[in-house]
Design a protein around this motif. Structure first.
Motif, PDB file in Angstrom:
ATOM      1  N   HIS A 139      -8.497   7.660  -4.468  1.00 50.13           N
ATOM      2  CA  HIS A 139      -7.264   7.611  -5.260  1.00 50.13           C
ATOM      3  C   HIS A 139      -6.433   6.364  -4.987  1.00 50.13           C
ATOM      4  O   HIS A 139      -5.266   6.294  -5.359  1.00 50.13           O
ATOM      5  CB  HIS A 139      -6.433   8.865  -5.017  1.00 50.13           C
ATOM      6  N   ASN A 140      -7.050   5.419  -4.323  1.00 47.19           N
ATOM      7  CA  ASN A 140      -6.366   4.157  -4.030  1.00 47.19           C
ATOM      8  C   ASN A 140      -5.112   4.329  -3.177  1.00 47.19           C
ATOM      9  O   ASN A 140      -4.155   3.571  -3.295  1.00 47.19           O
ATOM     10  CB  ASN A 140      -6.009   3.435  -5.334  1.00 47.19           C
ATOM     11  N   THR A 189      -5.059  -2.901  -4.705  1.00 50.05           N
ATOM     12  CA  THR A 189      -6.060  -1.886  -5.027  1.00 50.05           C
ATOM     13  C   THR A 189      -7.365  -2.200  -4.313  1.00 50.05           C
ATOM     14  O   THR A 189      -7.631  -3.338  -3.950  1.00 50.05           O
ATOM     15  CB  THR A 189      -6.347  -1.834  -6.545  1.00 50.05           C
ATOM     16  N   PHE A 237     -11.793   0.280  -7.066  1.00 43.80           N
ATOM     17  CA  PHE A 237     -10.946   1.266  -7.735  1.00 43.80           C
ATOM     18  C   PHE A 237     -11.035   1.217  -9.244  1.00 43.80           C
ATOM     19  O   PHE A 237     -11.005   2.226  -9.917  1.00 43.80           O
ATOM     20  CB  PHE A 237      -9.492   1.071  -7.297  1.00 43.80           C
ATOM     21  N   HIS A 238     -11.191   0.008  -9.781  1.00 51.14           N
ATOM     22  CA  HIS A 238     -11.252  -0.091 -11.233  1.00 51.14           C
ATOM     23  C   HIS A 238     -12.687  -0.169 -11.736  1.00 51.14           C
ATOM     24  O   HIS A 238     -12.969  -0.707 -12.781  1.00 51.14           O
ATOM     25  CB  HIS A 238     -10.436  -1.294 -11.718  1.00 51.14           C
ATOM     26  N   VAL A 250       1.102   5.822  -6.948  1.00 55.16           N
ATOM     27  CA  VAL A 250       0.076   4.790  -7.139  1.00 55.16           C
ATOM     28  C   VAL A 250      -0.027   4.415  -8.613  1.00 55.16           C
ATOM     29  O   VAL A 250      -0.128   3.234  -8.968  1.00 55.16           O
ATOM     30  CB  VAL A 250      -1.294   5.273  -6.594  1.00 55.16           C
ATOM     31  N   SER A 251       0.034   5.409  -9.485  1.00 57.07           N
ATOM     32  CA  SER A 251      -0.111   5.084 -10.903  1.00 57.07           C
ATOM     33  C   SER A 251       1.144   4.385 -11.435  1.00 57.07           C
ATOM     34  O   SER A 251       1.056   3.489 -12.274  1.00 57.07           O
ATOM     35  CB  SER A 251      -0.482   6.330 -11.715  1.00 57.07           C
ATOM     36  N   ALA A 268       1.057   0.756 -10.210  1.00 59.23           N
ATOM     37  CA  ALA A 268      -0.141  -0.001 -10.588  1.00 59.23           C
ATOM     38  C   ALA A 268       0.190  -1.308 -11.304  1.00 59.23           C
ATOM     39  O   ALA A 268      -0.541  -2.291 -11.179  1.00 59.23           O
ATOM     40  CB  ALA A 268      -1.049   0.860 -11.454  1.00 59.23           C
ATOM     41  N   LYS A 295       0.864  -1.174   0.000  1.00 53.71           N
ATOM     42  CA  LYS A 295       0.000   0.000   0.000  1.00 53.71           C
ATOM     43  C   LYS A 295       0.901   1.223   0.000  1.00 53.71           C
ATOM     44  O   LYS A 295       1.990   1.188   0.570  1.00 53.71           O
ATOM     45  CB  LYS A 295      -0.892   0.013   1.229  1.00 53.71           C
TER      46      LYS A 295
END
Length: 305
Positions: free
Chosen positions: A51-52, A297, A301-302, A286-287, A290, A2
């Motif tokens: 925003h995860n 996640t 989130f998706h 986070v991006s 990913a 995380k």
DNA sequence: AATGGTCAAGTCAGC
DNA sequence: GCTGACTTGACCATT
């Protein structure tokens, strides 16, 4: 894994670490400040969930003066429902929470009065995590303290003092390498003697170390975490360009961060980004992360449930 | 309304 | 022996 950031979010529009002067202390003032800080904490967590960002360090200023004699309010009782509501939100989203008392908290001080005040400060921190109803993975990270001209004696004193603490504190404490006094090796020694998990701070280690590579250092730190402690915690920052040593970078450098993820690949941990622009860097991290198999996640989130 | 000195707490390096 | 850095902004008295 995380990813998170410490204490404050610069874009939600509220200030969650409001405080005031001791001179202007009143219970009324305290109540309204804590009310504000808790409300803002929830807003920051809402932002994070969207925003995860599933790791967050709660500010030590949540309840100003909580460990000071001036404060006689039963703040846990007074804000029981709010704490409970926020705690439920945290658990629902499977978020990781940590806290980091500042430099005045010294388990190994030569002055027993300072030690006593430090225990009060730690109890306050543990009280916040308890009030939120969080399990033993919610940690309070501290440094080993001062050297006082005798490194060995100061490490001994830390270990001895630690043994005298309440179980409620012991189970939440973790120790972190700093950049001027105690290295990762020192923390590992304390860990061997006390069973304390070790937080690995990448920037501090770059400044003060015993020659270990980052993967080796991380491996050693990671082994100090037991099943009930949750994943190891790692603090990540890079040196500010042209800055004084130890200054945190202004923003996340994508290339360096990718290299760090690559370098640490087999080991899983939760990552605290100590970078000036706070949530901005966390969003970028986070991006970037990913595609990393370690990265966790939220189910929603998706676009799922 | 803007400003700037000051703020609970400690240690230690550098003058 | 004293000051500033650490972290850093925000409080609040003064203008």
């Amino acid at each position: 894994m995380k990813i998170g950031y410490p204490c404050k979010n610069l874009s939600v529009g509220c200030i969650g670490d409001k405080t005031f002067r001791l001179k202007s202390y009143s219970e009324e003032r305290l109540v309204s400040t804590v009310q504000n800080n808790l409300q803002c904490l929830l807003e920051m967590l809402l932002f994070n969930a969207a925003h995860n960002i599933l790791f967050f360090r709660v500010t030590s200023d949540l309840v100003p003066f909580a460990s000071h004699p001036a404060c006689r309010l039963n703040w846990r009782g007074a804000f029981k429902e709010t704490f409970s509501k926020i705690g439920t939100f945290i658990r629902l989203h499977d978020m990781r929470i940590s806290m980091h008392p500042d430099q005045f908290t010294l388990i190994n001080s030569q002055d027993t009065a300072i030690f006593k005040r430090s225990v009060s400060e730690l109890s306050y921190h543990a009280g916040v995590l308890d009030a939120l109803g969080l399990d033993d993975t919610a940690k309070i990270q501290i440094h080993l303290g001062g050297v006082y001209g005798d490194r060995k004696a100061s490490i001994d004193r830390f270990a001895e003092r630690f043994e005298t603490l309440d179980e409620a504190l012991k189970k939440r404490l973790v120790v972190e390498n700093d950049d001027t006094r105690f290295t990762l090796a020192d923390c590992l020694e304390v860990s061997r003697r006390t069973g304390l998990p070790v937080v690995f701070d990448v920037l501090h280690h770059a400044i003060l170390n015993s020659g270990e590579t980052v993967p080796d250092a991380l491996q050693c730190a990671a082994q100090t975490w037991g099943a009930a402690d949750g994943l190891p915690i790692v603090d990540y920052s890079l040196q500010k360009l042209e800055g004084r040593k130890g200054k945190h970078a202004e923003f996340l450098e994508a290339n360096a961060f990718e290299a760090f993820l690559e370098q640490t690949r087999p080991i899983d941990f939760d990552l605290m980004l100590e970078i000036k622009d706070k949530e901005q860097s966390a969003v970028r991290a986070v991006s970037i992360a990913a595609t990393d198999p370690r990265f966790v996640t939220l189910p929603s989130f998706h676009g799922g449930a």
